[in-house]
Design a protein around this motif. Structure first.
Motif, PDB file in Angstrom:
ATOM      1  N   VAL A   1      15.834  31.866  39.084  1.00  0.00           N
ATOM      2  CA  VAL A   1      16.398  33.223  39.089  1.00  0.00           C
ATOM      3  C   VAL A   1      15.252  34.183  38.814  1.00  0.00           C
ATOM      4  CG1 VAL A   1      18.034  34.794  37.983  1.00  0.00           C
ATOM      5  CG2 VAL A   1      18.637  32.380  38.269  1.00  0.00           C
ATOM      6  N   ASP A   2      15.093  35.170  39.691  1.00  0.00           N
ATOM      7  CA  ASP A   2      13.997  36.141  39.576  1.00  0.00           C
ATOM      8  C   ASP A   2      12.650  35.433  39.432  1.00  0.00           C
ATOM      9  OD1 ASP A   2      15.742  38.302  39.752  1.00  0.00           O
ATOM     10  OD2 ASP A   2      16.067  38.338  37.578  1.00  0.00           O
ATOM     11  N   TYR A   3      12.467  34.378  40.235  1.00  0.00           N
ATOM     12  CA  TYR A   3      11.217  33.619  40.289  1.00  0.00           C
ATOM     13  C   TYR A   3      10.855  33.015  38.911  1.00  0.00           C
ATOM     14  CZ  TYR A   3      11.045  35.749  44.823  1.00  0.00           C
ATOM     15  OH  TYR A   3      11.371  36.145  46.093  1.00  0.00           O
ATOM     16  N   THR A   4      11.889  32.588  38.189  1.00  0.00           N
ATOM     17  CA  THR A   4      11.699  31.941  36.887  1.00  0.00           C
ATOM     18  C   THR A   4      12.597  30.716  36.802  1.00  0.00           C
ATOM     19  OG1 THR A   4      11.261  34.089  35.869  1.00  0.00           O
ATOM     20  CG2 THR A   4      11.828  32.304  34.375  1.00  0.00           C
ATOM     21  N   CYS A   5      12.055  29.607  36.297  1.00  0.00           N
ATOM     22  CA  CYS A   5      12.845  28.390  36.070  1.00  0.00           C
ATOM     23  C   CYS A   5      13.769  28.666  34.891  1.00  0.00           C
ATOM     24  CB  CYS A   5      11.923  27.206  35.767  1.00  0.00           C
ATOM     25  SG  CYS A   5      12.810  25.721  35.232  1.00  0.00           S
ATOM     26  N   THR A   6      15.082  28.509  35.083  1.00  0.00           N
ATOM     27  CA  THR A   6      16.026  28.815  34.009  1.00  0.00           C
ATOM     28  C   THR A   6      16.046  27.740  32.926  1.00  0.00           C
ATOM     29  OG1 THR A   6      17.808  27.816  35.305  1.00  0.00           O
ATOM     30  CG2 THR A   6      17.552  30.216  35.455  1.00  0.00           C
ATOM     31  N   ALA A   7      15.445  26.576  33.180  1.00  0.00           N
ATOM     32  CA  ALA A   7      15.416  25.522  32.162  1.00  0.00           C
ATOM     33  C   ALA A   7      14.294  25.748  31.156  1.00  0.00           C
ATOM     34  CB  ALA A   7      15.277  24.159  32.810  1.00  0.00           C
ATOM     35  N   CYS A   8      13.072  26.021  31.659  1.00  0.00           N
ATOM     36  CA  CYS A   8      11.931  26.164  30.745  1.00  0.00           C
ATOM     37  C   CYS A   8      11.388  27.592  30.697  1.00  0.00           C
ATOM     38  CB  CYS A   8      10.822  25.194  31.127  1.00  0.00           C
ATOM     39  SG  CYS A   8      10.073  25.558  32.731  1.00  0.00           S
ATOM     40  N   HIS A   9      11.951  28.494  31.508  1.00  0.00           N
ATOM     41  CA  HIS A   9      11.579  29.923  31.542  1.00  0.00           C
ATOM     42  C   HIS A   9      10.123  30.145  31.944  1.00  0.00           C
ATOM     43  CE1 HIS A   9      15.465  30.554  29.802  1.00  0.00           C
ATOM     44  NE2 HIS A   9      15.170  29.731  28.813  1.00  0.00           N
TER      45      HIS A   9
ATOM     46  N   PRO B   1       5.954  30.355  41.275  1.00  0.00           N
ATOM     47  CA  PRO B   1       5.268  31.170  42.277  1.00  0.00           C
ATOM     48  C   PRO B   1       6.227  31.546  43.412  1.00  0.00           C
ATOM     49  CG  PRO B   1       3.905  29.308  41.640  1.00  0.00           C
ATOM     50  CD  PRO B   1       5.244  29.107  41.007  1.00  0.00           C
ATOM     51  N   ARG B   2       6.061  32.761  43.920  1.00  0.00           N
ATOM     52  CA  ARG B   2       6.953  33.297  44.947  1.00  0.00           C
ATOM     53  C   ARG B   2       6.995  32.411  46.189  1.00  0.00           C
ATOM     54  NH1 ARG B   2       9.202  38.495  45.659  1.00  0.00           N
ATOM     55  NH2 ARG B   2       8.170  39.130  43.767  1.00  0.00           N
TER      56      ARG B   2
ATOM     57  N   VAL C   1       6.473  29.226  46.400  1.00  0.00           N
ATOM     58  CA  VAL C   1       7.175  27.971  46.091  1.00  0.00           C
ATOM     59  C   VAL C   1       8.678  28.228  46.075  1.00  0.00           C
ATOM     60  CG1 VAL C   1       7.555  26.212  44.310  1.00  0.00           C
ATOM     61  CG2 VAL C   1       5.231  27.017  44.808  1.00  0.00           C
ATOM     62  N   ALA C   2       9.097  29.296  45.402  1.00  0.00           N
ATOM     63  CA  ALA C   2      10.523  29.613  45.319  1.00  0.00           C
ATOM     64  C   ALA C   2      11.108  29.900  46.695  1.00  0.00           C
ATOM     65  CB  ALA C   2      10.733  30.811  44.398  1.00  0.00           C
ATOM     66  N   ASP C   3      10.337  30.538  47.574  1.00  0.00           N
ATOM     67  CA  ASP C   3      10.828  30.864  48.916  1.00  0.00           C
ATOM     68  C   ASP C   3      10.987  29.620  49.785  1.00  0.00           C
ATOM     69  OD1 ASP C   3      10.988  33.519  48.260  1.00  0.00           O
ATOM     70  OD2 ASP C   3       9.038  34.053  49.136  1.00  0.00           O
ATOM     71  N   ARG C   4      10.233  28.546  49.506  1.00  0.00           N
ATOM     72  CA  ARG C   4      10.337  27.311  50.291  1.00  0.00           C
ATOM     73  C   ARG C   4      11.539  26.453  49.892  1.00  0.00           C
ATOM     74  NH1 ARG C   4       5.208  23.996  49.600  1.00  0.00           N
ATOM     75  NH2 ARG C   4       5.485  24.848  47.564  1.00  0.00           N
ATOM     76  N   ILE C   5      12.120  26.678  48.707  1.00  0.00           N
ATOM     77  CA  ILE C   5      13.183  25.802  48.172  1.00  0.00           C
ATOM     78  C   ILE C   5      14.354  25.622  49.144  1.00  0.00           C
ATOM     79  CG2 ILE C   5      14.927  25.549  46.340  1.00  0.00           C
ATOM     80  CD1 ILE C   5      12.870  26.774  44.415  1.00  0.00           C
ATOM     81  N   PRO C   6      14.944  26.673  49.708  1.00  0.00           N
ATOM     82  CA  PRO C   6      16.149  26.474  50.523  1.00  0.00           C
ATOM     83  C   PRO C   6      15.917  25.631  51.789  1.00  0.00           C
ATOM     84  CG  PRO C   6      15.907  28.795  49.938  1.00  0.00           C
ATOM     85  CD  PRO C   6      14.658  28.099  49.523  1.00  0.00           C
ATOM     86  N   ASN C   7      14.715  25.668  52.349  1.00  0.00           N
ATOM     87  CA  ASN C   7      14.469  24.994  53.626  1.00  0.00           C
ATOM     88  C   ASN C   7      13.690  23.683  53.500  1.00  0.00           C
ATOM     89  OD1 ASN C   7      15.686  27.193  54.935  1.00  0.00           O
ATOM     90  ND2 ASN C   7      13.784  28.342  54.832  1.00  0.00           N
TER      91      ASN C   7
ATOM     92  N   CYS D   1       9.737  21.902  39.313  1.00  0.00           N
ATOM     93  CA  CYS D   1       9.059  22.873  38.440  1.00  0.00           C
ATOM     94  C   CYS D   1       7.749  22.256  37.969  1.00  0.00           C
ATOM     95  CB  CYS D   1       9.956  23.208  37.240  1.00  0.00           C
ATOM     96  SG  CYS D   1       9.165  24.278  36.008  1.00  0.00           S
ATOM     97  N   GLU D   2       6.683  23.050  38.016  1.00  0.00           N
ATOM     98  CA  GLU D   2       5.381  22.538  37.610  1.00  0.00           C
ATOM     99  C   GLU D   2       5.322  22.297  36.104  1.00  0.00           C
ATOM    100  OE1 GLU D   2       2.517  25.364  39.004  1.00  0.00           O
ATOM    101  OE2 GLU D   2       2.882  24.875  41.120  1.00  0.00           O
TER     102      GLU D   2
END
Length: 196
Positions: free
Chosen positions: A159-167, A171-172, A174-180, A187-188
């Motif tokens: 959410v908002d380019y942040t991992c909600t588990a570890c906050h 990187p933008r 990386v996040a943009d590649r997730i759906p496809n 998460c790194e």
């Protein structure tokens, strides 16, 4: 509720004690009045002719009259106290009753919510069993290992380019590649599988 019940029990105990004290004083007043009337009849009924005995009876009548007046005053004051305590006890009883009703309402709500959640869990587990068959065995094994290793949570939302588990910032690109992506992106920092 426990605190209110304790306050009620203490107030009821005090009220019982004051009722007992009041009854004792009323009995003492009645016996004092009876003794005073007896001495009065004896003194002024012509039964006593000795002046010393007559003086002693008159002295005793005065003492009993003073005691009677004192007891009547104490009884009146105690009656006021008892009346206040009775009002307080009644208010506390009503408060305890309201709290008991609130507790029962909360318990009923809790039971209904528990039943709803248990049904929802059962539905979700049924859906999970259905979906497991459609997932690649290697990917499922990776997921199960992560889940066990990471305290039961193997997947985290971005959410908002942040991992909600570890906050941690994701990187933008990386996040943009997730759906496809055909391969799960992790998460790194916490190594959970990411989804958007």
């Amino acid at each position: 509720l426990a605190q209110a019940e304790k306050e009620l029990a203490e107030a009821e105990k005090k009220l019982r004690e004051d009722h007992t004290t009041l009854r004792d004083k009323e009995l003492r007043l009645a016996s004092t009045e009876a003794e005073r009337a007896d001495k009065h009849d004896k003194c002024y009924g012509g039964q006593v002719t000795d002046p010393k005995e007559l003086a002693a009876l008159e002295q005793k009548i005065e003492e009993l009259t003073a005691l009677k007046d004192k007891l009547e005053e104490e009884i009146l004051l105690l009656m006021d106290v008892v009346e206040e305590e009775e009002n307080q006890v009644e208010q506390l009883r009503q408060r305890v009753q309201r709290m008991k009703e609130q507790v029962e309402d909360k318990k009923a709500h809790y039971r209904m919510e528990t039943e709803r959640l248990e049904r929802e869990i059962a539905d979700l587990q049924a859906q999970r069993e259905e979906l497991i068959g459609k997932i690649d065995a290697t990917l499922l094994r990776t997921y199960e290992q992560l889940k066990q290793k990471l305290g039961g949570v193997a997947v985290a939302a971005v959410v908002d380019y942040t991992c909600t588990a570890c906050h941690t910032a994701v990187p933008r690109d990386v996040a943009d590649r997730i759906p496809n992506s055909e391969v799960p992106i992790r998460c790194e920092n916490c190594h959970r599988i990411l989804w958007r």
